[in-house]
Design a protein around this motif. Structure first.
Motif, PDB file in Angstrom:
ATOM      1  N   GLY A  75      39.880  89.684   1.778  1.00  0.00           N
ATOM      2  CA  GLY A  75      40.224  89.071   0.486  1.00  0.00           C
ATOM      3  C   GLY A  75      41.572  89.492  -0.056  1.00  0.00           C
ATOM      4  N   VAL A  76      42.341  90.255   0.725  1.00  0.00           N
ATOM      5  CA  VAL A  76      43.655  90.708   0.248  1.00  0.00           C
ATOM      6  C   VAL A  76      44.762  89.960   0.990  1.00  0.00           C
ATOM      7  CG1 VAL A  76      45.242  92.667   0.080  1.00  0.00           C
ATOM      8  CG2 VAL A  76      42.807  92.989  -0.413  1.00  0.00           C
ATOM      9  N   GLY A  77      45.531  89.191   0.233  1.00  0.00           N
ATOM     10  CA  GLY A  77      46.684  88.486   0.791  1.00  0.00           C
ATOM     11  C   GLY A  77      47.965  89.112   0.267  1.00  0.00           C
ATOM     12  N   THR A 112      43.043  92.924  -9.226  1.00  0.00           N
ATOM     13  CA  THR A 112      43.891  91.856  -8.684  1.00  0.00           C
ATOM     14  C   THR A 112      43.067  90.911  -7.828  1.00  0.00           C
ATOM     15  OG1 THR A 112      45.734  93.419  -8.655  1.00  0.00           O
ATOM     16  CG2 THR A 112      46.050  91.378  -7.469  1.00  0.00           C
ATOM     17  N   MET A 113      42.111  91.459  -7.068  1.00  0.00           N
ATOM     18  CA  MET A 113      41.239  90.595  -6.269  1.00  0.00           C
ATOM     19  C   MET A 113      40.429  89.663  -7.184  1.00  0.00           C
ATOM     20  SD  MET A 113      39.910  93.399  -3.484  1.00  0.00           S
ATOM     21  CE  MET A 113      38.916  92.325  -2.454  1.00  0.00           C
ATOM     22  N   LEU A 114      39.978  90.195  -8.310  1.00  0.00           N
ATOM     23  CA  LEU A 114      39.177  89.368  -9.220  1.00  0.00           C
ATOM     24  C   LEU A 114      40.033  88.331  -9.940  1.00  0.00           C
ATOM     25  CD1 LEU A 114      36.760  91.938 -10.958  1.00  0.00           C
ATOM     26  CD2 LEU A 114      36.506  90.736  -8.783  1.00  0.00           C
ATOM     27  N   SER A 115      41.338  88.598 -10.074  1.00  0.00           N
ATOM     28  CA  SER A 115      42.176  87.774 -10.946  1.00  0.00           C
ATOM     29  C   SER A 115      42.537  86.407 -10.371  1.00  0.00           C
ATOM     30  CB  SER A 115      43.466  88.528 -11.294  1.00  0.00           C
ATOM     31  OG  SER A 115      44.320  88.576 -10.159  1.00  0.00           O
ATOM     32  N   ALA A 116      42.377  86.231  -9.050  1.00  0.00           N
ATOM     33  CA  ALA A 116      42.826  84.974  -8.438  1.00  0.00           C
ATOM     34  C   ALA A 116      42.135  83.777  -9.083  1.00  0.00           C
ATOM     35  CB  ALA A 116      42.549  85.001  -6.938  1.00  0.00           C
ATOM     36  N   HIS A 173      33.875  90.355  -0.889  1.00  0.00           N
ATOM     37  CA  HIS A 173      35.154  90.948  -0.462  1.00  0.00           C
ATOM     38  C   HIS A 173      35.352  92.336  -1.071  1.00  0.00           C
ATOM     39  CE1 HIS A 173      36.984  86.807   0.676  1.00  0.00           C
ATOM     40  NE2 HIS A 173      36.369  87.370   1.681  1.00  0.00           N
ATOM     41  N   VAL A 174      34.986  92.484  -2.332  1.00  0.00           N
ATOM     42  CA  VAL A 174      35.155  93.793  -2.978  1.00  0.00           C
ATOM     43  C   VAL A 174      34.313  94.841  -2.253  1.00  0.00           C
ATOM     44  CG1 VAL A 174      34.592  95.120  -5.060  1.00  0.00           C
ATOM     45  CG2 VAL A 174      35.828  92.950  -5.259  1.00  0.00           C
ATOM     46  N   ARG A 175      33.082  94.486  -1.934  1.00  0.00           N
ATOM     47  CA  ARG A 175      32.211  95.467  -1.285  1.00  0.00           C
ATOM     48  C   ARG A 175      32.690  95.771   0.138  1.00  0.00           C
ATOM     49  NH1 ARG A 175      27.711  96.663   1.195  1.00  0.00           N
ATOM     50  NH2 ARG A 175      26.297  98.211   0.292  1.00  0.00           N
TER      51      ARG A 175
END
Ligand code: SF4
Length: 212
Positions: free
Chosen positions: A114-116, A34-38, A86-88
């Motif tokens: 990075g998470v909203g 989901t983080m990558l999908s934005a 953000h992932v790391r």
């Protein structure tokens, strides 16, 4: 919603739902995908997520990768440099604060870099089975307004308005149905209203030109 449900059976699932299905709703993989999908097209998200998970399928494995390696693996998702960081950072926090698990509440999820609300709501619904959340992205925001369900300016406003007007039983499905519809029929420009299964119910608010 019943008409959408029937009409979208032949359409491809959005990338995050597809990953959730293949990965047995693994909250960590749903969170990262989901983080990558934005602001990234679904096929790109899907391929990038799978490349990344082939190298690191847990937070512990992810923090062993350099940010530059994550960048290379997820390219060409939008903002891949920011997202790699953000992932790391998120994986570091998952290990330091949450015992390597994805937290299960909105306030905790929002502490992750990075998470909203959109990402947090999708994780809660898709990976953790919540029936108390509505996930609003750009498709849900646009289509809810075109349909006249809400009259709002931002996805955040749309989420709050939908809690007031949408029947509770549909809350977990709203994202899946409207994202699928938005990718295939009710596109941002030139929606194909002539081929839309819910055209008879739609006032087409704000739609100036339609596609064929
Ligand atoms: S009728 Fe047009 S604007 Fe309304 S939901 Fe269908 S495609 Fe979208």
């Amino acid at each position: 919603m019943h008409r959408l449900e029937a009409a979208m059976r032949s359409m491809a699932e959005p990338a995050v739902e597809k990953i959730a299905e293949e990965e047995h709703s693994d909250p960590f993989k749903v969170l990262v995908a989901t983080m990558l999908s934005a602001q990234t097209r679904d096929p790109v998200t899907f391929e990038a997520s799978n490349r990344l998970f082939a190298r690191a399928g847990t937070p512990r494995e992810m923090v062993r990768l350099r940010v530059s390696t994550i960048e290379t693996l997820i390219y060409p998702v939008s903002f891949y440099r920011h997202k790699a960081q953000h992932v790391r950072q998120t994986c570091r926090l998952l290990l330091d604060r949450y015992g390597g698990r994805v937290p299960t509440t909105m306030p905790e999820l929002l502490t992750l870099p990075g998470v909203g609300r959109k990402t947090a709501n999708l994780v809660l619904i898709v990976a953790l089975g919540s029936e108390d959340n509505i996930c609003v992205d750009t498709h849900v925001h646009r289509i809810s307004n075109r349909l006249g369900w809400v009259e709002t300016r931002t996805p955040e406003e749309t989420e709050q308005a939908l809690y007031q007007v949408a029947a509770r039983r549909w809350w977990p499905q709203i994202n899946l149905y409207l994202v699928t519809w938005g990718q295939n029929v009710c596109k941002p420009v030139y929606p194909t209203c002539g081929r839309c299964a819910i055209a008879a119910l739609c006032p087409r608010i704000g739609v100036a030109k339609v596609g064929t």
